[in-house]
Design an enzyme around this catalytic site. Sequence first.
Site, PDB file in Angstrom:
ATOM      1  N   THR A 136      -8.274   6.509  -8.044  1.00 54.43           N
ATOM      2  CA  THR A 136      -8.912   5.201  -7.869  1.00 54.43           C
ATOM      3  C   THR A 136     -10.343   5.209  -8.386  1.00 54.43           C
ATOM      4  O   THR A 136     -11.012   6.239  -8.348  1.00 54.43           O
ATOM      5  CB  THR A 136      -8.912   4.810  -6.374  1.00 54.43           C
ATOM      6  OG1 THR A 136      -9.743   3.663  -6.199  1.00 54.43           O
ATOM      7  CG2 THR A 136      -9.460   5.918  -5.483  1.00 54.43           C
ATOM      8  N   ASP A 137     -10.808   4.028  -8.800  1.00 56.31           N
ATOM      9  CA  ASP A 137     -12.204   3.918  -9.245  1.00 56.31           C
ATOM     10  C   ASP A 137     -13.182   4.033  -8.085  1.00 56.31           C
ATOM     11  O   ASP A 137     -14.397   4.139  -8.302  1.00 56.31           O
ATOM     12  CB  ASP A 137     -12.428   2.598 -10.013  1.00 56.31           C
ATOM     13  CG  ASP A 137     -12.201   1.348  -9.164  1.00 56.31           C
ATOM     14  OD1 ASP A 137     -11.778   1.463  -8.000  1.00 56.31           O
ATOM     15  OD2 ASP A 137     -12.467   0.249  -9.677  1.00 56.31           O
ATOM     16  N   GLU A 138     -12.661   3.993  -6.839  1.00 53.28           N
ATOM     17  CA  GLU A 138     -13.566   4.095  -5.687  1.00 53.28           C
ATOM     18  C   GLU A 138     -14.259   5.453  -5.638  1.00 53.28           C
ATOM     19  O   GLU A 138     -15.246   5.613  -4.911  1.00 53.28           O
ATOM     20  CB  GLU A 138     -12.802   3.858  -4.383  1.00 53.28           C
ATOM     21  CG  GLU A 138     -12.225   2.472  -4.316  1.00 53.28           C
ATOM     22  CD  GLU A 138     -11.943   1.979  -2.906  1.00 53.28           C
ATOM     23  OE1 GLU A 138     -12.393   2.601  -1.939  1.00 53.28           O
ATOM     24  OE2 GLU A 138     -11.263   0.945  -2.785  1.00 53.28           O
ATOM     25  N   TYR A 192     -11.259   6.982   2.921  1.00 53.38           N
ATOM     26  CA  TYR A 192     -10.211   6.840   1.897  1.00 53.38           C
ATOM     27  C   TYR A 192     -10.708   7.367   0.551  1.00 53.38           C
ATOM     28  O   TYR A 192     -10.055   8.209  -0.074  1.00 53.38           O
ATOM     29  CB  TYR A 192      -9.791   5.369   1.765  1.00 53.38           C
ATOM     30  CG  TYR A 192      -9.029   5.078   0.479  1.00 53.38           C
ATOM     31  CD1 TYR A 192      -7.729   5.532   0.299  1.00 53.38           C
ATOM     32  CD2 TYR A 192      -9.636   4.364  -0.566  1.00 53.38           C
ATOM     33  CE1 TYR A 192      -7.041   5.282  -0.888  1.00 53.38           C
ATOM     34  CE2 TYR A 192      -8.955   4.107  -1.751  1.00 53.38           C
ATOM     35  CZ  TYR A 192      -7.663   4.576  -1.905  1.00 53.38           C
ATOM     36  OH  TYR A 192      -6.997   4.336  -3.091  1.00 53.38           O
ATOM     37  N   LYS A 229      -9.416  10.583  -1.756  1.00 51.83           N
ATOM     38  CA  LYS A 229      -8.914  10.456  -3.136  1.00 51.83           C
ATOM     39  C   LYS A 229      -9.775  11.305  -4.087  1.00 51.83           C
ATOM     40  O   LYS A 229      -9.253  11.924  -5.029  1.00 51.83           O
ATOM     41  CB  LYS A 229      -8.918   8.996  -3.580  1.00 51.83           C
ATOM     42  CG  LYS A 229      -7.937   8.100  -2.844  1.00 51.83           C
ATOM     43  CD  LYS A 229      -6.479   8.435  -3.068  1.00 51.83           C
ATOM     44  CE  LYS A 229      -5.988   8.077  -4.449  1.00 51.83           C
ATOM     45  NZ  LYS A 229      -4.530   8.335  -4.609  1.00 51.83           N
TER      46      LYS A 229
HETATM   47  P1  NAD Z   1       0.732   1.425  -0.763  1.00 55.09           P
HETATM   48  O1  NAD Z   1      -0.020   1.662   0.501  1.00 55.09           O
HETATM   49  O2  NAD Z   1       1.278   0.067  -1.040  1.00 55.09           O
HETATM   50  O3  NAD Z   1       1.963   2.439  -0.877  1.00 55.09           O
HETATM   51  C1  NAD Z   1       1.852   3.791  -0.541  1.00 55.09           C
HETATM   52  C2  NAD Z   1       3.256   4.374  -0.494  1.00 55.09           C
HETATM   53  O4  NAD Z   1       3.112   5.783  -0.199  1.00 55.09           O
HETATM   54  C3  NAD Z   1       4.127   3.776   0.608  1.00 55.09           C
HETATM   55  O5  NAD Z   1       5.416   3.531   0.118  1.00 55.09           O
HETATM   56  C4  NAD Z   1       4.151   4.856   1.690  1.00 55.09           C
HETATM   57  O6  NAD Z   1       5.340   4.860   2.456  1.00 55.09           O
HETATM   58  C5  NAD Z   1       4.032   6.119   0.838  1.00 55.09           C
HETATM   59  N1  NAD Z   1       3.467   7.241   1.606  1.00 55.09           N
HETATM   60  C6  NAD Z   1       2.383   7.209   2.418  1.00 55.09           C
HETATM   61  N2  NAD Z   1       2.214   8.428   2.992  1.00 55.09           N
HETATM   62  C7  NAD Z   1       3.192   9.230   2.489  1.00 55.09           C
HETATM   63  C8  NAD Z   1       3.537  10.592   2.701  1.00 55.09           C
HETATM   64  N3  NAD Z   1       2.837  11.380   3.528  1.00 55.09           N
HETATM   65  N4  NAD Z   1       4.604  11.090   2.019  1.00 55.09           N
HETATM   66  C9  NAD Z   1       5.330  10.302   1.169  1.00 55.09           C
HETATM   67  N5  NAD Z   1       5.060   8.995   0.972  1.00 55.09           N
HETATM   68  C10 NAD Z   1       3.992   8.466   1.612  1.00 55.09           C
HETATM   69  O7  NAD Z   1      -0.267   1.896  -1.926  1.00 55.09           O
HETATM   70  P2  NAD Z   1      -0.487   1.303  -3.393  1.00 55.09           P
HETATM   71  O8  NAD Z   1      -1.457   0.203  -3.306  1.00 55.09           O
HETATM   72  O9  NAD Z   1       0.824   1.114  -4.033  1.00 55.09           O
HETATM   73  O10 NAD Z   1      -1.232   2.545  -4.064  1.00 55.09           O
HETATM   74  C11 NAD Z   1      -0.500   3.574  -4.716  1.00 55.09           C
HETATM   75  C12 NAD Z   1      -1.464   4.608  -5.251  1.00 55.09           C
HETATM   76  O11 NAD Z   1      -2.388   3.995  -6.139  1.00 55.09           O
HETATM   77  C13 NAD Z   1      -2.328   5.273  -4.167  1.00 55.09           C
HETATM   78  O12 NAD Z   1      -2.471   6.616  -4.502  1.00 55.09           O
HETATM   79  C14 NAD Z   1      -3.655   4.546  -4.250  1.00 55.09           C
HETATM   80  O13 NAD Z   1      -4.703   5.384  -3.837  1.00 55.09           O
HETATM   81  C15 NAD Z   1      -3.726   4.263  -5.736  1.00 55.09           C
HETATM   82  N6  NAD Z   1      -4.508   3.092  -6.140  1.00 55.09           N
HETATM   83  C16 NAD Z   1      -4.250   1.871  -5.590  1.00 55.09           C
HETATM   84  C17 NAD Z   1      -4.961   0.760  -6.032  1.00 55.09           C
HETATM   85  C18 NAD Z   1      -4.710  -0.620  -5.463  1.00 55.09           C
HETATM   86  O14 NAD Z   1      -5.433  -1.566  -5.809  1.00 55.09           O
HETATM   87  N7  NAD Z   1      -3.704  -0.819  -4.645  1.00 55.09           N
HETATM   88  C19 NAD Z   1      -5.938   0.905  -7.023  1.00 55.09           C
HETATM   89  C20 NAD Z   1      -6.188   2.192  -7.546  1.00 55.09           C
HETATM   90  C21 NAD Z   1      -5.450   3.262  -7.102  1.00 55.09           C
HETATM   91  O1  DAU Z   2     -10.575  -0.141  -6.454  1.00 59.29           O
HETATM   92  C1  DAU Z   2      -9.335   0.410  -6.162  1.00 59.29           C
HETATM   93  C2  DAU Z   2      -9.018   0.262  -4.689  1.00 59.29           C
HETATM   94  O2  DAU Z   2      -8.772  -1.111  -4.444  1.00 59.29           O
HETATM   95  C3  DAU Z   2      -7.821   1.097  -4.274  1.00 59.29           C
HETATM   96  O3  DAU Z   2      -8.134   2.455  -4.429  1.00 59.29           O
HETATM   97  C4  DAU Z   2      -7.430   0.817  -2.812  1.00 59.29           C
HETATM   98  O4  DAU Z   2      -6.238   1.514  -2.497  1.00 59.29           O
HETATM   99  C5  DAU Z   2      -7.196  -0.664  -2.659  1.00 59.29           C
HETATM  100  O5  DAU Z   2      -6.910  -0.961  -1.308  1.00 59.29           O
HETATM  101  C6  DAU Z   2      -8.417  -1.451  -3.122  1.00 59.29           C
HETATM  102  O6  DAU Z   2      -9.544  -1.245  -2.246  1.00 59.29           O
HETATM  103  P1  DAU Z   2     -10.491  -2.457  -1.760  1.00 59.29           P
HETATM  104  O7  DAU Z   2     -11.127  -2.060  -0.508  1.00 59.29           O
HETATM  105  O8  DAU Z   2     -11.338  -2.940  -2.859  1.00 59.29           O
HETATM  106  O9  DAU Z   2      -9.338  -3.587  -1.515  1.00 59.29           O
HETATM  107  P2  DAU Z   2      -9.116  -4.643  -0.324  1.00 59.29           P
HETATM  108  O10 DAU Z   2      -8.018  -5.534  -0.764  1.00 59.29           O
HETATM  109  O11 DAU Z   2      -9.007  -3.997   1.000  1.00 59.29           O
HETATM  110  O12 DAU Z   2     -10.483  -5.470  -0.362  1.00 59.29           O
HETATM  111  C7  DAU Z   2     -10.925  -6.110  -1.541  1.00 59.29           C
HETATM  112  C8  DAU Z   2     -12.272  -6.765  -1.223  1.00 59.29           C
HETATM  113  O13 DAU Z   2     -12.059  -7.843  -0.304  1.00 59.29           O
HETATM  114  C9  DAU Z   2     -13.268  -5.840  -0.546  1.00 59.29           C
HETATM  115  O14 DAU Z   2     -14.580  -6.151  -0.996  1.00 59.29           O
HETATM  116  C10 DAU Z   2     -13.144  -6.181   0.939  1.00 59.29           C
HETATM  117  C11 DAU Z   2     -12.800  -7.657   0.917  1.00 59.29           C
HETATM  118  N1  DAU Z   2     -11.935  -8.142   2.008  1.00 59.29           N
HETATM  119  C12 DAU Z   2     -10.766  -7.496   2.249  1.00 59.29           C
HETATM  120  C13 DAU Z   2      -9.912  -7.925   3.250  1.00 59.29           C
HETATM  121  C14 DAU Z   2      -8.617  -7.201   3.533  1.00 59.29           C
HETATM  122  C15 DAU Z   2     -12.294  -9.257   2.751  1.00 59.29           C
HETATM  123  O15 DAU Z   2     -13.366  -9.874   2.511  1.00 59.29           O
HETATM  124  N2  DAU Z   2     -11.467  -9.677   3.748  1.00 59.29           N
HETATM  125  C16 DAU Z   2     -10.287  -9.051   4.035  1.00 59.29           C
HETATM  126  O16 DAU Z   2      -9.587  -9.475   4.996  1.00 59.29           O
END
Ligand code: NAD
Ligand code: DAU
Length: 339
Positions: free
Chosen positions: A125-127, A153, A157
């Site tokens: 992740t870019d975080e 988190y 990562k």
């Molecule tokens: P998600 O939370 O929707 O899905 C995570 C999946 O992993 C689920 O199906 C869960 O059951 C499975 N999981 C959790 N713990 C596990 C374990 N111990 N063993 C096996 N499976 C397990 O997440 P997502 O949003 O699809 O993100 C997927 C990946 O991408 C993550 O690694 C996250 O850090 C990364 N990522 C997400 C975003 C985003 O915006 N969602 C952005 C950048 C990177």
């Molecule tokens: O940048 C990549 C990341 O993006 C991934 O690594 C994470 O897995 C993914 O969850 C996401 O992280 P963020 O924290 O940016 O996403 P989230 O959707 O939780 O929040 C997006 C923005 O919105 C953040 O600034 C917090 C704000 N927010 C979020 C929620 C859930 C609100 O203002 N209200 C809310 O209820």
Amino acid sequence: MKYLVTGGAGFIGANFVFYMLQEHPDDEIVCYDALTYAGNLETLESVMDHPKFRFVKGDVADREAVFRLFAEEGFDVVVNFAAESHVDRSIEDPGVFLKTNILGTQVLMDASREYGVARFHQVGTDEVYGDLPLDRPDLFFTEDMPVTASSPYSASKASADLLAMAYHRTYGLPVTISRCSNNYGPYQFPEKLIPLMIANALADKDLPVYGTGENVRDWLYVEDHCRAIDGILQNGRVGEIYNIGGHNEKSNLEVVKIILQQLGKPESLITFVGDRKGHDLRYAIDPAKIHGEIGWLPETKFENGIKATIQWYLDHEDWWKNIISGEYQQYYEKMYGNR
Ligand code: NAD
Ligand code: DAU
């Protein structure tokens, strides 16, 4: 080729499974997922009987189960999506983030070393770059920036990324890492900003915007992310990190207003609530490296992607209403009840 896709019952992993089965019809995919609160077999319903697909339930941190799976299957490529992924949950309870995101990655890499793979791809992740100031729109995340972290988190990562690079240098594991910005699209769990706001707006509930709503995220349509990972698997250089995202920056308030406008709901639903602890201000990706080496750039403009996403949630009410009717209610009350 046989792929192990971990976390494939979650949001991005499932979209990646669909993408790969379509784009690489000769390849096989085994999805390994623990089915935590974020994993959903209903998401994978359409591929469960696909001849090139197999689902196995299990935890990536379960060394015995993971080694058994590798011994049985003989994978060519591992793509590790499995993670605890929600920042707010990591602030409440960091432990499981360290177990799954760090130790789980280690177990998968140990198995990959033991049985041999052509590639181990870590979905990052870019975080891990921390955040950028709001008043410097000229600054972007590049791959050579130092790793830092604001939440448990992102620390977990970042640790997994460091471990993956160490396994590459020390053991020669053929690792690649991608660091992606915020994804949106079909099948995203409604704890994340966009699906949560869509679900609340449709129910005429308050839309809880943290702090001032000025925080900026760089939104990427999930299919663009899947295409980027595929590009890295096919043409990426081992030992390299690739940022994925770019050119879709929006403040949270802008995103929420677009959703309300698309749904024909009033802005009076917007409610400012207490800020997230350690809240990152701005994420913004410089995709020059992946563009230059792999030819990838995001294709979906936010204006189009958000319309498609909202339409998907309108067409798939059963999928998300099922989720928000259960345990999610307690989660929502805990996180937003007294905010
Ligand atoms: P998600 O939370 O929707 O899905 C995570 C999946 O992993 C689920 O199906 C869960 O059951 C499975 N999981 C959790 N713990 C596990 C374990 N111990 N063993 C096996 N499976 C397990 O997440 P997502 O949003 O699809 O993100 C997927 C990946 O991408 C993550 O690694 C996250 O850090 C990364 N990522 C997400 C975003 C985003 O915006 N969602 C952005 C950048 C990177
Ligand atoms: O940048 C990549 C990341 O993006 C991934 O690594 C994470 O897995 C993914 O969850 C996401 O992280 P963020 O924290 O940016 O996403 P989230 O959707 O939780 O929040 C997006 C923005 O919105 C953040 O600034 C917090 C704000 N927010 C979020 C929620 C859930 C609100 O203002 N209200 C809310 O209820």
